[in-house]
Write a protein that holds these residues in place. Sequence first.
Motif, PDB file in Angstrom:
ATOM      1  N   MET A 120       0.824  -1.203   0.000  1.00 16.59           N
ATOM      2  CA  MET A 120       0.000   0.000   0.000  1.00 16.59           C
ATOM      3  C   MET A 120       0.860   1.255   0.000  1.00 16.59           C
ATOM      4  SD  MET A 120      -2.820   1.246   2.825  1.00 16.59           S
ATOM      5  CE  MET A 120      -1.676   2.253   3.782  1.00 16.59           C
ATOM      6  N   THR A 121       1.888   1.243   0.833  1.00 17.54           N
ATOM      7  CA  THR A 121       2.770   2.405   0.936  1.00 17.54           C
ATOM      8  C   THR A 121       3.497   2.666  -0.378  1.00 17.54           C
ATOM      9  OG1 THR A 121       3.094   2.057   3.312  1.00 17.54           O
ATOM     10  CG2 THR A 121       4.765   3.356   2.154  1.00 17.54           C
ATOM     11  N   ARG A 122       4.034   1.615  -0.972  1.00 14.50           N
ATOM     12  CA  ARG A 122       4.782   1.781  -2.217  1.00 14.50           C
ATOM     13  C   ARG A 122       3.888   2.306  -3.338  1.00 14.50           C
ATOM     14  NH1 ARG A 122       9.680  -0.372  -3.113  1.00 14.50           N
ATOM     15  NH2 ARG A 122       9.147  -0.999  -5.242  1.00 14.50           N
ATOM     16  N   ALA A 123       2.614   1.936  -3.300  1.00 16.19           N
ATOM     17  CA  ALA A 123       1.691   2.374  -4.346  1.00 16.19           C
ATOM     18  C   ALA A 123       1.217   3.812  -4.162  1.00 16.19           C
ATOM     19  CB  ALA A 123       0.484   1.435  -4.391  1.00 16.19           C
ATOM     20  N   LEU A 124       1.253   4.330  -2.931  1.00 17.72           N
ATOM     21  CA  LEU A 124       0.656   5.645  -2.657  1.00 17.72           C
ATOM     22  C   LEU A 124       1.636   6.729  -2.231  1.00 17.72           C
ATOM     23  CD1 LEU A 124      -2.547   4.540  -0.703  1.00 17.72           C
ATOM     24  CD2 LEU A 124      -2.460   5.500  -3.010  1.00 17.72           C
ATOM     25  N   ALA A 125       2.727   6.350  -1.576  1.00 17.42           N
ATOM     26  CA  ALA A 125       3.588   7.359  -0.948  1.00 17.42           C
ATOM     27  C   ALA A 125       4.179   8.347  -1.948  1.00 17.42           C
ATOM     28  CB  ALA A 125       4.701   6.679  -0.162  1.00 17.42           C
ATOM     29  N   ALA A 126       4.633   7.866  -3.093  1.00 18.34           N
ATOM     30  CA  ALA A 126       5.288   8.759  -4.056  1.00 18.34           C
ATOM     31  C   ALA A 126       4.346   9.868  -4.514  1.00 18.34           C
ATOM     32  CB  ALA A 126       5.797   7.963  -5.254  1.00 18.34           C
ATOM     33  N   GLY A 127       3.094   9.525  -4.799  1.00 16.47           N
ATOM     34  CA  GLY A 127       2.125  10.530  -5.215  1.00 16.47           C
ATOM     35  C   GLY A 127       1.828  11.530  -4.127  1.00 16.47           C
ATOM     36  N   MET A 128       1.735  11.043  -2.882  1.00 10.84           N
ATOM     37  CA  MET A 128       1.484  11.945  -1.757  1.00 10.84           C
ATOM     38  C   MET A 128       2.659  12.897  -1.565  1.00 10.84           C
ATOM     39  SD  MET A 128      -0.280   9.428   1.091  1.00 10.84           S
ATOM     40  CE  MET A 128      -1.958   8.814   0.894  1.00 10.84           C
ATOM     41  N   VAL A 129       3.878  12.377  -1.668  1.00 13.81           N
ATOM     42  CA  VAL A 129       5.059  13.230  -1.525  1.00 13.81           C
ATOM     43  C   VAL A 129       5.082  14.283  -2.625  1.00 13.81           C
ATOM     44  CG1 VAL A 129       7.577  13.268  -1.680  1.00 13.81           C
ATOM     45  CG2 VAL A 129       6.446  11.499  -0.319  1.00 13.81           C
ATOM     46  N   GLU A 130       4.733  13.891  -3.827  1.00 16.21           N
ATOM     47  CA  GLU A 130       4.716  14.841  -4.946  1.00 16.21           C
ATOM     48  C   GLU A 130       3.702  15.953  -4.710  1.00 16.21           C
ATOM     49  OE1 GLU A 130       4.096  14.858  -9.818  1.00 16.21           O
ATOM     50  OE2 GLU A 130       4.132  12.969  -8.715  1.00 16.21           O
ATOM     51  N   ARG A 131       2.545  15.588  -4.115  1.00 20.06           N
ATOM     52  CA  ARG A 131       1.516  16.598  -3.822  1.00 20.06           C
ATOM     53  C   ARG A 131       1.838  17.379  -2.554  1.00 20.06           C
ATOM     54  NH1 ARG A 131      -1.587  12.075  -5.239  1.00 20.06           N
ATOM     55  NH2 ARG A 131      -2.163  11.645  -3.075  1.00 20.06           N
ATOM     56  N   GLY A 132       2.752  16.860  -1.728  1.00 18.38           N
ATOM     57  CA  GLY A 132       3.124  17.535  -0.490  1.00 18.38           C
ATOM     58  C   GLY A 132       2.111  17.386   0.611  1.00 18.38           C
ATOM     59  N   ASP A 133       1.261  16.369   0.521  1.00 20.86           N
ATOM     60  CA  ASP A 133       0.234  16.173   1.553  1.00 20.86           C
ATOM     61  C   ASP A 133      -0.318  14.765   1.449  1.00 20.86           C
ATOM     62  OD1 ASP A 133      -1.476  17.001   3.699  1.00 20.86           O
ATOM     63  OD2 ASP A 133      -3.114  17.089   2.254  1.00 20.86           O
ATOM     64  N   GLY A 134      -0.669  14.194   2.595  1.00 18.90           N
ATOM     65  CA  GLY A 134      -1.264  12.869   2.621  1.00 18.90           C
ATOM     66  C   GLY A 134      -1.060  12.223   3.972  1.00 18.90           C
ATOM     67  N   ALA A 135      -1.703  11.085   4.167  1.00 17.42           N
ATOM     68  CA  ALA A 135      -1.571  10.358   5.423  1.00 17.42           C
ATOM     69  C   ALA A 135      -1.685   8.871   5.167  1.00 17.42           C
ATOM     70  CB  ALA A 135      -2.624  10.798   6.423  1.00 17.42           C
ATOM     71  N   LEU A 136      -0.816   8.123   5.821  1.00 16.08           N
ATOM     72  CA  LEU A 136      -0.817   6.672   5.780  1.00 16.08           C
ATOM     73  C   LEU A 136      -1.029   6.184   7.209  1.00 16.08           C
ATOM     74  CD1 LEU A 136       2.338   6.299   3.504  1.00 16.08           C
ATOM     75  CD2 LEU A 136      -0.040   5.931   2.786  1.00 16.08           C
ATOM     76  N   LEU A 137      -2.172   5.554   7.460  1.00 20.80           N
ATOM     77  CA  LEU A 137      -2.552   5.135   8.806  1.00 20.80           C
ATOM     78  C   LEU A 137      -2.574   3.614   8.885  1.00 20.80           C
ATOM     79  CD1 LEU A 137      -5.566   7.597   9.290  1.00 20.80           C
ATOM     80  CD2 LEU A 137      -3.165   7.959   9.920  1.00 20.80           C
ATOM     81  N   PHE A 138      -2.121   3.090  10.013  1.00 25.44           N
ATOM     82  CA  PHE A 138      -2.007   1.650  10.168  1.00 25.44           C
ATOM     83  C   PHE A 138      -2.530   1.223  11.540  1.00 25.44           C
ATOM     84  CE2 PHE A 138       1.214   3.240   7.325  1.00 25.44           C
ATOM     85  CZ  PHE A 138       1.154   2.378   6.246  1.00 25.44           C
TER      86      PHE A 138
END
Length: 240
Positions: A120-138
């Motif tokens: 999940m992280t590998r699929a989403l983190a790069a896009g969130m970093v590019e946008r400068g915002d996001g959250a990954l909750l576990f």
Amino acid sequence: MSKTIAIFGFGPGLGMGTARRFGREGFRVAVIGRDPDKARRHADELIADGIEAAPFPADVTAAAQIEDVIARIETSFGPIDVAMHGAAGEMVNRIPSTLDVDIPSLGIPFALKLHSPILMTRALAAGMVERGDGALLFSSGASERHPLPYLSNFGIALAAQRGYLRQLEVELRGTGVYVGLLNIGVLIGGSKAERIVDEHPELVPAELEIVRMGNDELGDCYWRMYTERDTGELDVGFVD
């Protein structure tokens, strides 16, 4: 514009409580579960509460399906702003003793609690970093914190997950992407686990004190973590 939360491994306990809390704040909810019928029922329940939601069936332990479901969600709802990983194992996947731990007994726990979060992280983190915002909750459980031999295979997997997330949180500091781990030391209200324990109390050691907490309260915990972002981990319900 409304934001989107995607809940990977959506269930009637933690998933529903989190969905309702974020939904009340205007989030669209992507309901991700392996069973299409259950995903549809959960989405319909949220819609009945006035929350915009839709089911997106997928096996969250399969890399190709995670990539596919994210593409489907983004087509329907736009970028995923928050991803919550709540997939949990079944009672039948546990083992009776730490002495019984072998490589096969770790397969499902590691697939659910380490490999799937990484995918999940590998699929989403790069896009969130590019946008400068996001959250990954576990999510984690009591067997990582306190030795519970009858849950030892899951405790091992949860310990590995925590190690991964601690490193991930450090690396993503300053990017605008928040990483949060909710350590849950309670039996979650409305969850399948609660129903099983109530129907079969013999499955739990008699000396074990069980604390219960409503799923809405846990949804509040995630909301506080997401909005305040002042800690990478939050403990709830642990009894020393």
